[in-house]
Enzyme design. Structure first.
Site, PDB file in Angstrom:
ATOM      1  N   ASP A   1      81.219 -34.860-155.296  1.00 33.75           N
ATOM      2  CA  ASP A   1      81.236 -35.592-156.443  1.00 33.75           C
ATOM      3  C   ASP A   1      80.833 -36.862-155.811  1.00 33.75           C
ATOM      4  OD1 ASP A   1      80.889 -35.320-159.280  1.00 33.75           O
ATOM      5  OD2 ASP A   1      81.211 -37.227-159.050  1.00 33.75           O
TER       6      ASP A   1
ATOM      7  N   GLU B   1      71.897 -34.292-164.552  1.00 28.87           N
ATOM      8  CA  GLU B   1      71.741 -33.675-165.929  1.00 28.87           C
ATOM      9  C   GLU B   1      71.034 -34.847-166.971  1.00 28.87           C
ATOM     10  OE1 GLU B   1      75.824 -33.088-166.657  1.00 28.87           O
ATOM     11  OE2 GLU B   1      76.083 -31.512-165.792  1.00 28.87           O
TER      12      GLU B   1
ATOM     13  N   GLU C   1      75.327 -26.702-159.237  1.00 27.47           N
ATOM     14  CA  GLU C   1      76.850 -27.539-159.939  1.00 27.47           C
ATOM     15  C   GLU C   1      77.455 -26.678-160.851  1.00 27.47           C
ATOM     16  OE1 GLU C   1      77.324 -31.740-161.193  1.00 27.47           O
ATOM     17  OE2 GLU C   1      78.258 -30.524-162.368  1.00 27.47           O
TER      18      GLU C   1
END
Ligand SMILES: *[C@@H]1O[C@H](CO)[C@@H](O)[C@H](O)[C@H]1NC(C)=O
Ligand SMILES: *[C@@H]1O[C@H](CO)[C@@H](O)[C@H](O)[C@H]1NC(C)=O
Ligand SMILES: *[C@@H]1O[C@H](CO)[C@@H](O)[C@H](O)[C@H]1NC(C)=O
Ligand SMILES: *[C@@H]1O[C@H](CO)[C@@H](O)[C@H](O)[C@H]1NC(C)=O
Length: 473
Positions: free
Chosen positions: A66, A203, A325
């Site tokens: 991340d 996202e 992911e």
């Protein structure tokens, strides 16, 4: 007491029964029992040896880091650690995706910070961030950070870096590579850091929730077209894959999100090398142990893939679908669940379903950091899912076969592939690997009546150890 056994079963045929180089030599039909306990429930599995249903990528099981790790000065991710490098090498070959929410708040600074040393012993970085209140403040990635991660990835054989660029660096509502991307990629190229893949944003279908405003999917599609054109003009990046849009799993549950992916792909499909969606089964703060072994929840992933493949078929036929992911529970994972033995049910089943459905690459969130990480935050000790991943890499090959089983409740979940025989393998292209799990609360008997009982069979059985049982680390 729960008695689920979670097993990884490898069948190895010393006789040339079936050739996984594509030719069926002989399909035996000897009706002998594999297990001989008379009181247990009996299930029969059958593998179709006549045809291959799907083929997965060599880097099918891949990993993520991340981007938030850069905010925290790499936490305890000490790349000089021999242990870290050894554990990393075990999972080769992989793509390492460096991305996530923080990528859209990353500012690149080309200061070298020569002589900088990270004090790992005293780094009090958090293991996870509160996703209800995600950190939306900007932070710097310096040239020191960039060299740090690139050197690490290049030091592990067969690891390749995929980097998620900041899509919020915009001019007149269009992504603007001249703000940071151009300088980052040109300076990388000059150092010989050619990236395997480039992503743009994280996202984006949930930006409204995160930022209070949205980027229109068609506008984002144009951004990706710009990225595709731009990378082909940077030395050594012309081979980098363009990967996106990394939309949330909600895409598959809510029409609004579904429409986002559809509209995006209509605009961007020709510029993309792979289409990415994210997937988590449950919310990390609310997750319960039962959910990790619930066949309905495991099956929900099937339905979500169906929706995604359906959109792809209509907008961008032939483009590979990747899980960009993915893990058990979102929001950093669920403490005591995502980091223990029980997480393996979701992980193994996700790998099995993905392969069967034709997902090419599954990027596991995460290699390091978060309760769902494969390695412990402080000690870098491998967690159970690390060992599961290692076995998967060693035993499971790219050719996916159809396995059917007579269990209406779908609690005996089994998958079949040709065995991995290319890498570090003592197996040949005449071996099959069957893997899966039993979710019943008692032992079961599994019969593979196709194969003679005198065939050589290697069983890799992963069982929890110690007083914590299925919550063991
Ligand atoms: C499978 O293995 C045999 C040797 O056991 C070899 O001759 C054959 O070429 C292999 N097939 C492939 C596709 O590599
Ligand atoms: C196979 O299993 C069946 C049912 O469990 C049992 O009746 C039979 O004796 C077993 N066969 C052998 C060879 O053990
Ligand atoms: C980022 O770098 C700039 C320029 O060096 C500096 O002014 C700023 O304070 C840095 N931001 C953070 C959060 O460290
Ligand atoms: C990256 O973008 C910021 C503006 O957000 C700018 O101040 C900085 O100079 C850029 N970095 C490089 C290396 O161009």
């Amino acid at each position: 007491m729960l008695q689920q056994t979670f097993f990884f079963l490898l069948l190895f045929f010393s006789f040339f029964l079936y050739s996984c180089d594509g030719n069926v030599l002989l399909s035996a039909d000897a009706s002998e029992n594999i297990s001989f306990d008379a009181n247990t429930r009996l299930f029969t599995a059958r593998i179709n040896l006549d045809s291959v249903i799907k083929t997965i990528d060599d880097r099918f099981l891949s990993l993520t880091l991340d981007t938030s790790i850069i905010r925290h000065d790499w936490a305890h991710f000490d790349t000089s650690s021999v242990k870290l490098k050894t554990l990393a090498k075990g999972l080769s070959p992989v793509y390492l995706r460096l991305g996530g929410t923080s990528c859209d708040f990353l500012i690149f600074r080309d200061t070298e910070e020569i002589g900088k040393k990270i004090d790992f012993a005293n780094n009090d970085a958090p293991d996870w961030e509160d996703l209800e209140k995600p950190v939306t403040t900007k932070f710097n990635m310096t040239m020191f950070d960039w060299v740090y991660v690139n050197k690490f990835v290049r030091s592990v054989p067969d690891w390749l870096l995929v980097f998620d660029l900041n899509v919020l660096q915009r001019t007149n509502n269009a992504w603007d590579p001249s703000i940071n991307a151009s300088s980052l990629l040109h300076q990388s190229a000059a150092k010989g850091y050619c990236l395997a893949g480039l992503e743009l944003g994280n996202e984006p279908d949930a930006f409204h929730h995160l930022l209070g405003y949205s980027i229109d999917p068609t506008v984002l599609g144009k951004d990706f077209r710009r990225l595709s054109k731009f990378r082909s003009q940077v030395p050594c990046m012309d081979q980098s894959l363009v990967i996106g849009p990394d939309v949330t799993a909600q895409t598959m549950r809510k029409r609004r999100h579904e429409q986002f992916l559809r509209n995006f792909l209509q605009e961007a499909h020709a510029s993309l090398d792979a289409v990415t969606i994210h997937h988590y089964y449950v919310n990390g703060r609310k997750a319960t142990a039962d959910q990790f072994m619930d066949s309905y929840i495991l099956d929900s992933f099937h339905d979500e893939l169906d929706v995604a493949f359906n959109i792809l078929e209509k907008t961008s036929p032939g483009k590979p679908l990747w899980l960009g992911e993915t893990s058990s529970a979102f929001g950093g994972g669920s403490i005591g669940l995502s980091d223990t033995y029980i997480a393996g049910f979701m992980w193994m089943d996700k790998l099995g379903i993905s392969a069967r459905k034709g997902v090419k690459v599954v990027m596991r969130q995460s290699f390091y950091k978060g309760h769902y990480a494969l390695l412990d935050f402080r000690t870098l000790d491998p967690r159970p899912d690390y060992w599961l991943s290692l076995l998967f890499k060693r035993l499971v090959g790219n050719t996916v076969l159809d396995l059917s089983i007579n269990d209406q409740e779908r609690k005996v979940r089994m998958y079949a592939h040709c065995t991995q025989w290319h890498r570090d393998s003592s197996y040949t292209n005449h071996s099959l690997t069957v893997y899966g799990m039993n979710l019943y609360e008692e032992d079961i008997q599994l019969k593979l009546s196709q194969f003679a009982s005198d065939q050589e069979l290697h069983i890799y059985k992963l069982e929890p150890r110690g007083p914590d049982g299925i919550f063991s680390q």
